[in-house]
Write a protein that holds these residues in place. Structure first.
Motif, PDB file in Angstrom:
ATOM      1  N   LYS A  58       0.847  -1.192   0.000  1.00  0.00           N
ATOM      2  CA  LYS A  58       0.000   0.000   0.000  1.00  0.00           C
ATOM      3  C   LYS A  58       0.885   1.245   0.000  1.00  0.00           C
ATOM      4  N   VAL A  59       0.509   2.229  -0.796  1.00  0.00           N
ATOM      5  CA  VAL A  59       1.266   3.476  -0.846  1.00  0.00           C
ATOM      6  C   VAL A  59       0.366   4.618  -0.380  1.00  0.00           C
ATOM      7  N   GLU A  60       0.834   5.327   0.638  1.00  0.00           N
ATOM      8  CA  GLU A  60       0.104   6.479   1.176  1.00  0.00           C
ATOM      9  C   GLU A  60       0.878   7.754   0.840  1.00  0.00           C
ATOM     10  N   VAL A  61       0.196   8.719   0.249  1.00  0.00           N
ATOM     11  CA  VAL A  61       0.843   9.979  -0.138  1.00  0.00           C
ATOM     12  C   VAL A  61       0.331  11.104   0.748  1.00  0.00           C
ATOM     13  N   ARG A  62       1.260  11.828   1.336  1.00  0.00           N
ATOM     14  CA  ARG A  62       0.909  12.971   2.178  1.00  0.00           C
ATOM     15  C   ARG A  62       1.504  14.245   1.580  1.00  0.00           C
ATOM     16  N   GLY A  63       0.752  15.328   1.667  1.00  0.00           N
ATOM     17  CA  GLY A  63       1.262  16.627   1.233  1.00  0.00           C
ATOM     18  C   GLY A  63       1.095  16.928  -0.242  1.00  0.00           C
ATOM     19  N   ARG A  64       0.293  16.122  -0.947  1.00  0.00           N
ATOM     20  CA  ARG A  64       0.121  16.361  -2.378  1.00  0.00           C
ATOM     21  C   ARG A  64      -0.519  17.723  -2.655  1.00  0.00           C
ATOM     22  N   GLU A  65      -1.279  18.235  -1.686  1.00  0.00           N
ATOM     23  CA  GLU A  65      -1.939  19.531  -1.877  1.00  0.00           C
ATOM     24  C   GLU A  65      -0.926  20.676  -1.988  1.00  0.00           C
TER      25      GLU A  65
END
Length: 240
Positions: A58-65
């Protein structure tokens, strides 16, 4: 359970991935020259996601905003393991090209597909080769793509971060581009350099605030250190 997963990985998932890799490489070789935007990024993106889905990563992305889709960046990340490539390619969500070692083009089909897709091949052998690298990078950036670089140059052997080389940061200064540090956490546990076996788990990509060109009057070496410090501080103590 570990034995059952090993059987699944090598007998079911890997044959599917091999076929998908061959089809993706051939398709990219044939079609990317006509449309690098689509066939040089979006098709391989789904190939990279397949690597994750089939092996329960599973890949979780944070801060894309923090990222503007219409801006070109130079993304720099720590390099924990092979799954760094699949997690960034599959889940970054920003059209980019890799900066990779020239030697990777020697891999049949896959290396050739990378060239066809427009990835930047870095050759340090002489000044002429380096000049070509800069010219290729300038062309990709002019086309609106971003670049992704692992400033360590290779995967870590221990899980801990290595020294950042300054090449990517010189490029950022040359083209006046914002730099985005990315912390990768979890990839070493999923597949470290020492093995071909995958351990299902979660990889977290954390995008930090872009560092605007010239905003802090940093030279390439100081910018490399700043990005290193940002990425390093966001890792668990055991990975620092």
């Amino acid at each position: 359970m570990k034995i059952l997963f090993g059987i699944y990985q090598w007998c079911i998932a890997c044959p599917i991935i091999i076929v998908a890799t061959l089809l993706t490489a051939i398709g990219t070789l044939i079609l990317a020259p006509f449309d690098k935007t689509y066939f040089g990024y979006y098709v391989p993106k789904w190939w990279a996601r397949l690597w994750c889905w089939l092996l329960f990563v599973k890949v979780e992305v944070r801060g894309r905003e923090k990222i503007d889709r219409n801006t070109s960046y130079i993304f720099v990340a720590n390099h924990q393991g092979a799954y760094d490539i699949f997690s960034i390619y599959g889940f970054l969500g920003h059209n980019f090209r890799w900066m990779m070692r020239k030697g990777l083009t020697n891999i049949p089909l896959v290396g050739w597909a990378c060239e066809a897709a427009g990835h930047i091949m870095v050759d340090h052998h002489n000044n002429t080769a380096l000049k070509k690298t800069m010219t290729d990078a300038e062309k990709r950036l002019a086309d609106g793509f971003s670049l992704v670089v692992f400033p360590e140059g290779r995967r870590t052997d221990t899980g801990k971060m290595g020294h950042f080389k300054s090449g990517a940061f010189k490029l950022a200064a040359e083209f006046n581009l914002p730099v985005v540090p990315i912390t990768i956490d979890g990839s070493y546990q999923v597949m470290p350099r020492s093995t071909f076996n995958v351990t299902p788990g979660t990889i977290v990509l954390t995008m930090h605030e872009p560092i605007a060109p010239g905003s802090s009057q940093l030279d390439a070496k100081a910018l490399a250190q700043k990005c290193y410090d940002i990425i390093h501080a966001d890792l668990p103590k055991s990975m620092q």
